[in-house]
Design a protein around this motif. Structure first.
Motif, PDB file in Angstrom:
ATOM      1  N   ILE A   1       3.391  -2.712   4.014  1.00 38.90           N
ATOM      2  CA  ILE A   1       3.200  -4.070   3.510  1.00 38.90           C
ATOM      3  C   ILE A   1       2.212  -4.766   4.431  1.00 38.90           C
ATOM      4  N   LEU A   2       1.149  -5.286   3.867  1.00 38.40           N
ATOM      5  CA  LEU A   2       0.130  -5.974   4.653  1.00 38.40           C
ATOM      6  C   LEU A   2       0.100  -7.441   4.257  1.00 38.40           C
ATOM      7  N   VAL A   3       0.090  -8.311   5.256  1.00 40.08           N
ATOM      8  CA  VAL A   3       0.072  -9.754   5.020  1.00 40.08           C
ATOM      9  C   VAL A   3      -1.088 -10.354   5.806  1.00 40.08           C
TER      10      VAL A   3
ATOM     11  N   LEU B   1       0.858  -1.179   0.000  1.00 39.96           N
ATOM     12  CA  LEU B   1       0.000   0.000   0.000  1.00 39.96           C
ATOM     13  C   LEU B   1       0.896   1.232   0.000  1.00 39.96           C
ATOM     14  N   GLN B   2       1.066   1.828  -1.162  1.00 34.06           N
ATOM     15  CA  GLN B   2       2.018   2.921  -1.344  1.00 34.06           C
ATOM     16  C   GLN B   2       1.316   4.279  -1.288  1.00 34.06           C
ATOM     17  N   TRP B   3       1.993   5.249  -0.655  1.00 37.00           N
ATOM     18  CA  TRP B   3       1.502   6.629  -0.581  1.00 37.00           C
ATOM     19  C   TRP B   3       0.066   6.708  -0.060  1.00 37.00           C
ATOM     20  N   ALA B   4      -0.205   6.009   1.010  1.00 38.88           N
ATOM     21  CA  ALA B   4      -1.560   6.002   1.568  1.00 38.88           C
ATOM     22  C   ALA B   4      -2.022   7.410   1.914  1.00 38.88           C
ATOM     23  N   GLY B   5      -3.222   7.745   1.491  1.00 36.40           N
ATOM     24  CA  GLY B   5      -3.799   9.046   1.790  1.00 36.40           C
ATOM     25  C   GLY B   5      -3.378  10.156   0.852  1.00 36.40           C
ATOM     26  N   HIS B   6      -2.491   9.856  -0.093  1.00 41.20           N
ATOM     27  CA  HIS B   6      -2.051  10.842  -1.078  1.00 41.20           C
ATOM     28  C   HIS B   6      -2.819  10.630  -2.391  1.00 41.20           C
ATOM     29  N   PRO B   7      -2.869  11.622  -3.260  1.00 36.92           N
ATOM     30  CA  PRO B   7      -3.528  11.437  -4.555  1.00 36.92           C
ATOM     31  C   PRO B   7      -2.906  10.321  -5.388  1.00 36.92           C
ATOM     32  N   GLN B   8      -1.610  10.076  -5.211  1.00 37.22           N
ATOM     33  CA  GLN B   8      -0.934   9.035  -5.991  1.00 37.22           C
ATOM     34  C   GLN B   8      -0.946   7.673  -5.303  1.00 37.22           C
TER      35      GLN B   8
END
Length: 255
Positions: free
Chosen positions: A224-226, A192-199
């Motif tokens: 990283i979520l597992v 989960l990259q850049w959570a909460g950002h437009p990108q």
């Protein structure tokens, strides 16, 4: 006369994820020492005469040493200023706040810690993935994989859900550690990259496929979520119907 230090969590991503108390204190700041991942829009909310100092703290990029940040924070407060130390996420979740508090206490400077929303909690939520579930996830662990070899992977591999911060550089190591300790190759994993950002971006796969899926991708910053709860994402994601867009703090409501 010394000033006062406020160690504030800015939350993840965009500026309006900061708490109301954090926002109000930011509006009264005379100096702000901020980390690299905070939304720059927050810096438009400080008074015009406020001094804003970037102290970095971004993995793999030049930044001040923690001891230098501690000394700068103390020195700025000793000038009689109300100083905000603005951190992404929550100050007490891998935020190195302990060192700063120790420096402030040793210098006799009063301080307050203001909580923020950690990306460890927000990133799964914003991707439509719950950290807990009555069947799939009765517990979860939040960990930093900055030094993965220092962790007890025998115990971690047995938990339902893992939320791993600062781990993208060690993705292959993490995958191998979990497989060697009995996790199935079909175990779901999401980056989960850049959570909460437009990108914001999500890669979703399994322990068997995730490395190939992300080959030659720049993944940081990411959680990283597992865990099996990732299977719930299709049922819990927003269906594309968006609520009213809320303008940033520094823009007036439309007439």
């Amino acid at each position: 006369m010394v000033g006062h230090a406020y160690l504030i969590g800015a939350g993840p991503g965009r500026s309006d994820y900061i708490t109301l108390r954090g926002f109000r204190l930011l509006q009264q700041a005379e100096a702000v020492l901020y980390d690299a991942l905070i939304d720059p829009a927050l810096l438009t909310e400080v008074p015009a005469e406020c001094e804003c100092i970037c102290v970095g703290k971004r993995g793999g990029q030049p930044s001040l040493k923690q001891s230098e940040i501690d000394a700068l924070l103390v020195r700025t407060c000793q000038q009689g200023k109300n100083v905000v130390r603005l951190k992404s996420g929550d100050p007490f979740i891998f935020g190195r706040t302990t060192s700063e508090i120790q420096a402030l206490k040793q210098a006799g400077i009063p301080f307050e810690v203001v909580p923020g929303v950690s990306s460890a909690l927000a990133a799964p939520l914003l991707a439509g993935i719950p950290l807990t579930d009555p069947v799939m996830s009765r517990c979860f662990a939040v960990l930093s994989a900055h030094e993965p070899e220092a962790l007890d992977w025998d115990s971690l591999a047995a938990l339902d859900t893992l939320a791993i911060l600062m781990g993208t550089r060690h993705l292959a190591w993490i995958v191998q550690a979990l497989l060697e300790r009995g996790r199935s190759p079909e175990t779901p994993i999401a980056i989960l990259q850049w959570a909460g950002h437009p990108q914001q971006r999500v890669w979703e796969g399994t322990l068997q496929t995730i490395e190939q899926m992300t080959t030659r991708q720049s993944l940081s910053p990411a959680v990283i979520l597992v865990g099996d709860v990732i299977h719930l994402r299709p049922f819990l994601q927003a269906d594309g119907v968006q609520g009213k867009e809320v303008p940033p703090y520094n823009q007036p409501e439309p007439p």
